[in-house]
Write a protein that holds these residues in place. Structure first.
Motif, PDB file in Angstrom:
ATOM      1  N   LEU A  63       0.817  -1.215   0.000  1.00  0.00           N
ATOM      2  CA  LEU A  63       0.000   0.000   0.000  1.00  0.00           C
ATOM      3  C   LEU A  63       0.852   1.266   0.000  1.00  0.00           C
ATOM      4  O   LEU A  63       0.531   2.232  -0.686  1.00  0.00           O
ATOM      5  N   GLY A  64       1.949   1.271   0.719  1.00  0.00           N
ATOM      6  CA  GLY A  64       2.802   2.453   0.779  1.00  0.00           C
ATOM      7  C   GLY A  64       3.384   2.856  -0.558  1.00  0.00           C
ATOM      8  O   GLY A  64       3.630   4.031  -0.821  1.00  0.00           O
ATOM      9  N   ARG A  65       3.589   1.868  -1.448  1.00  0.00           N
ATOM     10  CA  ARG A  65       4.143   2.174  -2.773  1.00  0.00           C
ATOM     11  C   ARG A  65       3.076   2.560  -3.780  1.00  0.00           C
ATOM     12  O   ARG A  65       3.381   3.113  -4.836  1.00  0.00           O
ATOM     13  N   LYS A  66       1.820   2.256  -3.493  1.00  0.00           N
ATOM     14  CA  LYS A  66       0.729   2.551  -4.426  1.00  0.00           C
ATOM     15  C   LYS A  66       0.015   3.856  -4.108  1.00  0.00           C
ATOM     16  O   LYS A  66      -0.744   4.365  -4.915  1.00  0.00           O
ATOM     17  N   LEU A  67       0.227   4.390  -2.912  1.00  0.00           N
ATOM     18  CA  LEU A  67      -0.531   5.530  -2.419  1.00  0.00           C
ATOM     19  C   LEU A  67       0.139   6.849  -2.785  1.00  0.00           C
ATOM     20  O   LEU A  67       1.324   7.040  -2.558  1.00  0.00           O
ATOM     21  N   LEU A  68      -0.641   7.747  -3.351  1.00  0.00           N
ATOM     22  CA  LEU A  68      -0.192   9.098  -3.678  1.00  0.00           C
ATOM     23  C   LEU A  68      -1.181  10.068  -3.039  1.00  0.00           C
ATOM     24  O   LEU A  68      -2.381   9.998  -3.297  1.00  0.00           O
ATOM     25  N   THR A  69      -0.664  10.972  -2.191  1.00  0.00           N
ATOM     26  CA  THR A  69      -1.514  11.900  -1.454  1.00  0.00           C
ATOM     27  C   THR A  69      -1.463  13.285  -2.087  1.00  0.00           C
ATOM     28  O   THR A  69      -0.384  13.823  -2.313  1.00  0.00           O
TER      29      THR A  69
END
Length: 165
Positions: free
Chosen positions: A148-154
């Motif tokens: 999830l950390g690599r797929k998430l863009l805020t």
């Protein structure tokens, strides 16, 4: 509130970096999720989200056929997941029922929901104003691993406009 073409270009490059992480996107149909933080004003959501998603759709063939999920983050107990056509967002159809909720929220609850329900998504966009709390850093870190950390863009709304984080 306008989203500048420079910001759209930066956004596109960050999305491409997420999609080209080894082992992420290889198939013909992209599955992606967009998280709408209901703490953000409806005017900003209506201006920013369609503009950024439209810029992705115009620039790349990958975004023309997408399995698209919307996650409405209302509070810690109410996180609503729905699958809609991407075109619904582009024509502001998904913002008719959008209501701001000024409740305090915990980001680790959202991360756990995303890990459980959106693990197949290759790209997760979080539109927020950054007003949330993190009470349990270990739970948040555990939810972000392994993928999830690599797929998430805020995308965070500030007084100066949107920022990528």
């Amino acid at each position: 509130m306008e989203v500048s073409s420079v910001f759209c270009q930066q956004f596109y490059h960050r999305v491409q970096r997420v999609l080209h992480v080894p082992g992420n996107f290889t198939g013909p149909v992209l599955e992606m999720s967009v998280v709408l933080d209901h703490h953000v004003s409806p005017a900003w959501m209506e201006a920013c989200v369609p503009a950024l998603l439209g810029s992705l759709k115009r620039r790349s063939e990958v975004f023309r056929n997408v399995r698209f999920h919307i996650v409405d983050w209302l509070d810690d107990e109410r996180i609503i997941n729905r699958t809609v056509p991407m075109m619904t967002v582009l024509v502001n159809g998904c913002f008719r029922e959008y209501e701001p909720k000024p409740d305090e929220k915990r980001i680790e609850c959202l991360y756990q929901n995303l890990k459980f329900y959106h693990a197949r998504s290759k790209l997760i966009l979080l539109f927020t104003d950054g007003v949330y709390t993190m009470r349990d850093q270990d739970a948040a870190a555990a939810a972000l691993k392994p993928f999830l950390g690599r797929k998430l863009l805020t995308i965070t709304m500030t007084k100066d406009g949107p920022e990528l984080r």
